[in-house]
Design a protein around this motif. Structure first.
Motif, PDB file in Angstrom:
ATOM      1  N   GLY A   1      -0.652  13.958   6.553  1.00  0.00           N
ATOM      2  CA  GLY A   1      -0.163  13.635   5.210  1.00  0.00           C
ATOM      3  C   GLY A   1      -1.443  12.304   4.429  1.00  0.00           C
TER       4      GLY A   1
ATOM      5  N   PRO B   1     -17.008  -5.231   6.659  1.00  0.00           N
ATOM      6  CA  PRO B   1     -17.261  -4.310   5.923  1.00  0.00           C
ATOM      7  C   PRO B   1     -15.489  -4.457   5.184  1.00  0.00           C
ATOM      8  CG  PRO B   1     -16.316  -3.502   8.201  1.00  0.00           C
ATOM      9  CD  PRO B   1     -16.906  -5.075   7.861  1.00  0.00           C
ATOM     10  N   LEU B   2     -16.019  -3.793   3.659  1.00  0.00           N
ATOM     11  CA  LEU B   2     -14.636  -4.003   2.795  1.00  0.00           C
ATOM     12  C   LEU B   2     -13.455  -2.552   3.236  1.00  0.00           C
ATOM     13  CD1 LEU B   2     -16.239  -4.538  -0.693  1.00  0.00           C
ATOM     14  CD2 LEU B   2     -14.876  -5.952   0.718  1.00  0.00           C
ATOM     15  N   SER B   3     -12.363  -3.099   2.635  1.00  0.00           N
ATOM     16  CA  SER B   3     -11.453  -1.637   2.940  1.00  0.00           C
ATOM     17  C   SER B   3     -11.441  -0.947   2.178  1.00  0.00           C
ATOM     18  CB  SER B   3     -10.155  -2.568   2.919  1.00  0.00           C
ATOM     19  OG  SER B   3      -9.282  -0.954   2.693  1.00  0.00           O
ATOM     20  N   PRO B   4     -11.427   0.675   1.757  1.00  0.00           N
ATOM     21  CA  PRO B   4     -12.371   1.272   0.887  1.00  0.00           C
ATOM     22  C   PRO B   4     -10.351   1.129   0.053  1.00  0.00           C
ATOM     23  CG  PRO B   4     -12.428   2.143   3.312  1.00  0.00           C
ATOM     24  CD  PRO B   4     -12.241   1.098   3.655  1.00  0.00           C
ATOM     25  N   ALA B   5      -9.771   1.021   0.834  1.00  0.00           N
ATOM     26  CA  ALA B   5      -8.472   1.512   0.258  1.00  0.00           C
ATOM     27  C   ALA B   5      -8.660   0.825  -0.424  1.00  0.00           C
ATOM     28  CB  ALA B   5      -7.499   1.906   1.192  1.00  0.00           C
ATOM     29  N   HIS B   6      -8.502  -0.698  -0.232  1.00  0.00           N
ATOM     30  CA  HIS B   6      -8.382  -2.217  -1.110  1.00  0.00           C
ATOM     31  C   HIS B   6      -9.092  -1.681  -2.370  1.00  0.00           C
ATOM     32  CE1 HIS B   6      -5.731  -4.688   2.179  1.00  0.00           C
ATOM     33  NE2 HIS B   6      -5.134  -3.312   1.511  1.00  0.00           N
TER      34      HIS B   6
ATOM     35  N   ARG C   1       3.470   4.507  -1.468  1.00  0.00           N
ATOM     36  CA  ARG C   1       4.477   3.265  -1.532  1.00  0.00           C
ATOM     37  C   ARG C   1       3.672   2.447  -1.087  1.00  0.00           C
ATOM     38  NH1 ARG C   1       9.738   5.099  -0.374  1.00  0.00           N
ATOM     39  NH2 ARG C   1       9.283   4.319   2.005  1.00  0.00           N
ATOM     40  N   ARG C   2       3.133   2.779   0.792  1.00  0.00           N
ATOM     41  CA  ARG C   2       2.335   1.913   1.356  1.00  0.00           C
ATOM     42  C   ARG C   2       1.056   1.289   0.293  1.00  0.00           C
ATOM     43  NH1 ARG C   2      -1.754   5.359   4.699  1.00  0.00           N
ATOM     44  NH2 ARG C   2      -1.809   7.152   2.590  1.00  0.00           N
ATOM     45  N   ARG C   3       0.276   1.832  -0.449  1.00  0.00           N
ATOM     46  CA  ARG C   3      -0.371   1.385  -1.355  1.00  0.00           C
ATOM     47  C   ARG C   3      -0.631   0.146  -2.561  1.00  0.00           C
ATOM     48  NH1 ARG C   3      -4.043   6.527  -0.839  1.00  0.00           N
ATOM     49  NH2 ARG C   3      -4.726   6.052   1.464  1.00  0.00           N
TER      50      ARG C   3
ATOM     51  N   SER D   1     -10.537   0.803  -3.660  1.00  0.00           N
ATOM     52  CA  SER D   1     -10.206   1.789  -4.385  1.00  0.00           C
ATOM     53  C   SER D   1      -9.280   1.815  -5.587  1.00  0.00           C
ATOM     54  CB  SER D   1      -9.961   3.041  -3.276  1.00  0.00           C
ATOM     55  OG  SER D   1      -8.003   3.314  -3.108  1.00  0.00           O
TER      56      SER D   1
ATOM     57  N   LEU E   1      -3.399   1.977   8.126  1.00  0.00           N
ATOM     58  CA  LEU E   1      -3.083   2.367   6.738  1.00  0.00           C
ATOM     59  C   LEU E   1      -2.035   2.286   6.709  1.00  0.00           C
ATOM     60  CD1 LEU E   1      -4.559   6.586   8.613  1.00  0.00           C
ATOM     61  CD2 LEU E   1      -5.709   4.456   7.523  1.00  0.00           C
ATOM     62  N   GLU E   2      -1.450   1.291   7.101  1.00  0.00           N
ATOM     63  CA  GLU E   2      -0.184   0.120   6.556  1.00  0.00           C
ATOM     64  C   GLU E   2       0.493   1.364   6.252  1.00  0.00           C
ATOM     65  OE1 GLU E   2      -0.568  -2.639   3.694  1.00  0.00           O
ATOM     66  OE2 GLU E   2      -3.302  -1.345   3.560  1.00  0.00           O
ATOM     67  N   LEU E   3       1.082   2.311   8.002  1.00  0.00           N
ATOM     68  CA  LEU E   3       2.339   3.400   7.510  1.00  0.00           C
ATOM     69  C   LEU E   3       3.227   2.620   7.822  1.00  0.00           C
ATOM     70  CD1 LEU E   3       0.055   6.380   9.326  1.00  0.00           C
ATOM     71  CD2 LEU E   3       0.135   6.282   6.674  1.00  0.00           C
ATOM     72  N   GLU E   4       3.918   2.220   7.578  1.00  0.00           N
ATOM     73  CA  GLU E   4       5.470   1.227   7.638  1.00  0.00           C
ATOM     74  C   GLU E   4       6.817   1.555   7.814  1.00  0.00           C
ATOM     75  OE1 GLU E   4       5.842  -0.102   2.875  1.00  0.00           O
ATOM     76  OE2 GLU E   4       4.389  -1.039   3.800  1.00  0.00           O
TER      77      GLU E   4
ATOM     78  N   ILE F   1      -9.206   8.727   1.197  1.00  0.00           N
ATOM     79  CA  ILE F   1      -9.365   6.831   1.625  1.00  0.00           C
ATOM     80  C   ILE F   1      -9.458   6.617   3.075  1.00  0.00           C
ATOM     81  CG2 ILE F   1      -9.007   4.961   0.200  1.00  0.00           C
ATOM     82  CD1 ILE F   1      -7.721   6.479  -2.500  1.00  0.00           C
TER      83      ILE F   1
ATOM     84  N   LEU G   1     -11.930   7.279   5.615  1.00  0.00           N
ATOM     85  CA  LEU G   1     -12.669   6.123   5.397  1.00  0.00           C
ATOM     86  C   LEU G   1     -12.645   4.725   6.199  1.00  0.00           C
ATOM     87  CD1 LEU G   1     -13.795   6.944   0.999  1.00  0.00           C
ATOM     88  CD2 LEU G   1     -15.352   7.031   3.404  1.00  0.00           C
ATOM     89  N   GLU G   2     -11.265   4.538   5.322  1.00  0.00           N
ATOM     90  CA  GLU G   2     -10.848   3.451   6.424  1.00  0.00           C
ATOM     91  C   GLU G   2     -10.934   2.806   7.797  1.00  0.00           C
ATOM     92  OE1 GLU G   2      -9.253   1.303   3.907  1.00  0.00           O
ATOM     93  OE2 GLU G   2      -8.818   0.173   5.158  1.00  0.00           O
TER      94      GLU G   2
ATOM     95  N   ILE H   1     -13.713   2.797   9.095  1.00  0.00           N
ATOM     96  CA  ILE H   1     -14.380   1.689   9.071  1.00  0.00           C
ATOM     97  C   ILE H   1     -13.593   0.564  11.034  1.00  0.00           C
ATOM     98  CG2 ILE H   1     -13.952  -0.893   8.448  1.00  0.00           C
ATOM     99  CD1 ILE H   1     -14.741   0.770   5.610  1.00  0.00           C
TER     100      ILE H   1
ATOM    101  N   MET I   1       4.293   7.426   0.763  1.00  0.00           N
ATOM    102  CA  MET I   1       2.434   7.734   1.230  1.00  0.00           C
ATOM    103  C   MET I   1       1.782   6.893  -0.148  1.00  0.00           C
ATOM    104  SD  MET I   1       2.018   8.998   4.403  1.00  0.00           S
ATOM    105  CE  MET I   1       0.382   9.270   4.543  1.00  0.00           C
TER     106      MET I   1
ATOM    107  N   LYS J   1     -14.770  -1.219  13.541  1.00  0.00           N
ATOM    108  CA  LYS J   1     -14.800  -2.701  14.207  1.00  0.00           C
ATOM    109  C   LYS J   1     -14.200  -2.117  16.145  1.00  0.00           C
ATOM    110  CE  LYS J   1     -13.217  -4.407   9.437  1.00  0.00           C
ATOM    111  NZ  LYS J   1     -12.180  -4.642   9.059  1.00  0.00           N
TER     112      LYS J   1
END
Lengths: 86, 251
Positions: A39, B103-108, B54-56, B110, A17-20, A43, A46-47, A50, B52, A54
């Motif tokens: 929080g 499988p595609l990343s749902p976050a990417h 920013r990471r996207r 979206s 989830l790229e929680l940097e 999305i 879903l991530e 997957i 939350m 994997k």
């Protein structure tokens, strides 16, 4: 063994989830992952689904109510993976 | 579509541009003078965006956020976002996964729409003003100016926020198009009031009319940053899809 599994799942959450800005020890085993606590949002669910598919070969059904419970906390997620992994 | 012979006139009120290692107007003045080059460090400090969200934001989204933090974080005005290729590195990753049947990343996924960066930053800025997201090939800058100018014609619209950004293409595409030397974002506020900032006139001229092709390897957005940063530069001419664009500083 149990602790390792918790750490592994937390690391998976952080990486996926790229929680940097968040570290493993900042995620509390019993706290909610979604909305409150960490929080995360839908999305992220879903991530994470997957990523678990994997890494552990477990397919989650997005339609069932149970899925909500599996994602409730790190504890719940670890139990779910333990019960379903092959 | 036709444009008035005399062109259109508007004012550029504030502007901020950002690229790796080039984050303030002083940096861009030096870059324009050939004294400074972009660095390899791709990180931009965008603490104003909640973690939350920013990471996207990828590198490109963070570059855009950085420029908005400088001039328009709290400005709740209509905006026009423009990018030729959008977050192409992320798009490419998705297409590669699709080709490999992964499988595609749902976050990417979206965030794979052209208005994703604009949308995320409107959430971060708590701005509910109207947003237009454009992609107009090599003519992006000019079409964005026309669009923003058109929006200034609406009642109650005094200023329009313009944001233009792009990142280098993945290697696979560079044999077709290779127009973005480095990640960059430029934000500025377009105003119809002549006393606010630098007045400019934009004209469309026939292809055979003008000759300056000096800058043909520099994307218009970067040419425009050089134009804004250099007091002695009073005109730029850029070849577009079917005509040439001439932008002049006016009194």
């Amino acid at each position: 063994m149990s602790n390792n599994m918790h750490t592994e799942v937390k690391q998976l959450i952080i990486d996926t989830l790229e929680l940097e800005d968040i570290e493993v020890n900042e995620i509390v085993d019993s706290e909610p992952l979604f909305v409150e606590g960490l929080g995360l949002d839908s999305i992220d669910a879903l991530e994470l689904g997957i990523a678990i598919q994997k890494k552990y070969g477990i397919k989650m059904d997005a339609e069932t109510q149970d899925t909500r419970e599996y994602f409730a906390s790190v504890n719940a997620l670890v139990n779910f993976i333990k019960q379903n992994r092959h | 579509m036709s444009y008035p012979e005399s062109g259109i006139t508007f004012c550029i009120k504030d502007w901020a541009a950002c690229a790796p290692g080039l984050t303030c107007q002083q940096d861009w003045q030096e870059w324009s003078a050939g004294k400074k080059a972009p660095s390899v460090d791709q990180s931009f400090d965008v603490k104003q965006v909640p973690p939350m969200l920013r990471r996207r934001l990828g590198t490109l989204g963070k570059a855009v956020a950085y420029t908005l933090c400088q001039i328009a974080w709290d400005a709740h005005i209509p905006s026009v976002f423009c990018s030729r290729h959008g977050a192409i590195q992320q798009t490419y990753k998705l297409l590669s996964d699709l080709a490999d049947e992964k499988p595609l990343s749902p976050a990417h996924f979206s965030l794979s729409v052209h208005n994703a960066i604009a949308g995320m930053l409107s959430i971060a800025r708590k701005d509910v003003s109207s947003i237009t997201a454009l992609s107009a090939g090599a003519d992006g800058l000019w079409q964005m100016l026309l669009e923003a100018y058109g929006q200034l014609g609406q009642p109650d619209v005094e200023e329009v926020l313009c944001v233009i950004y792009d990142e280098p293409l993945p290697e696979l595409y560079t044999r077709y198009v290779n127009d973005t030397p480095f990640t960059h974002a430029l934000s500025f506020v377009l105003s119809k009031q002549k006393d606010k900032g630098q007045a400019m006139t934009l004209k469309s001229v026939d292809l055979h009319h003008a000759s300056s092709a000096r800058d043909k390897d520099t994307p218009p957005a970067l040419q425009f940053i050089r134009f804004l940063s250099t007091d002695t530069l009073n005109q730029i001419v850029s070849t577009g899809h079917s005509n040439q664009w001439m932008l002049s500083k006016t009194e």
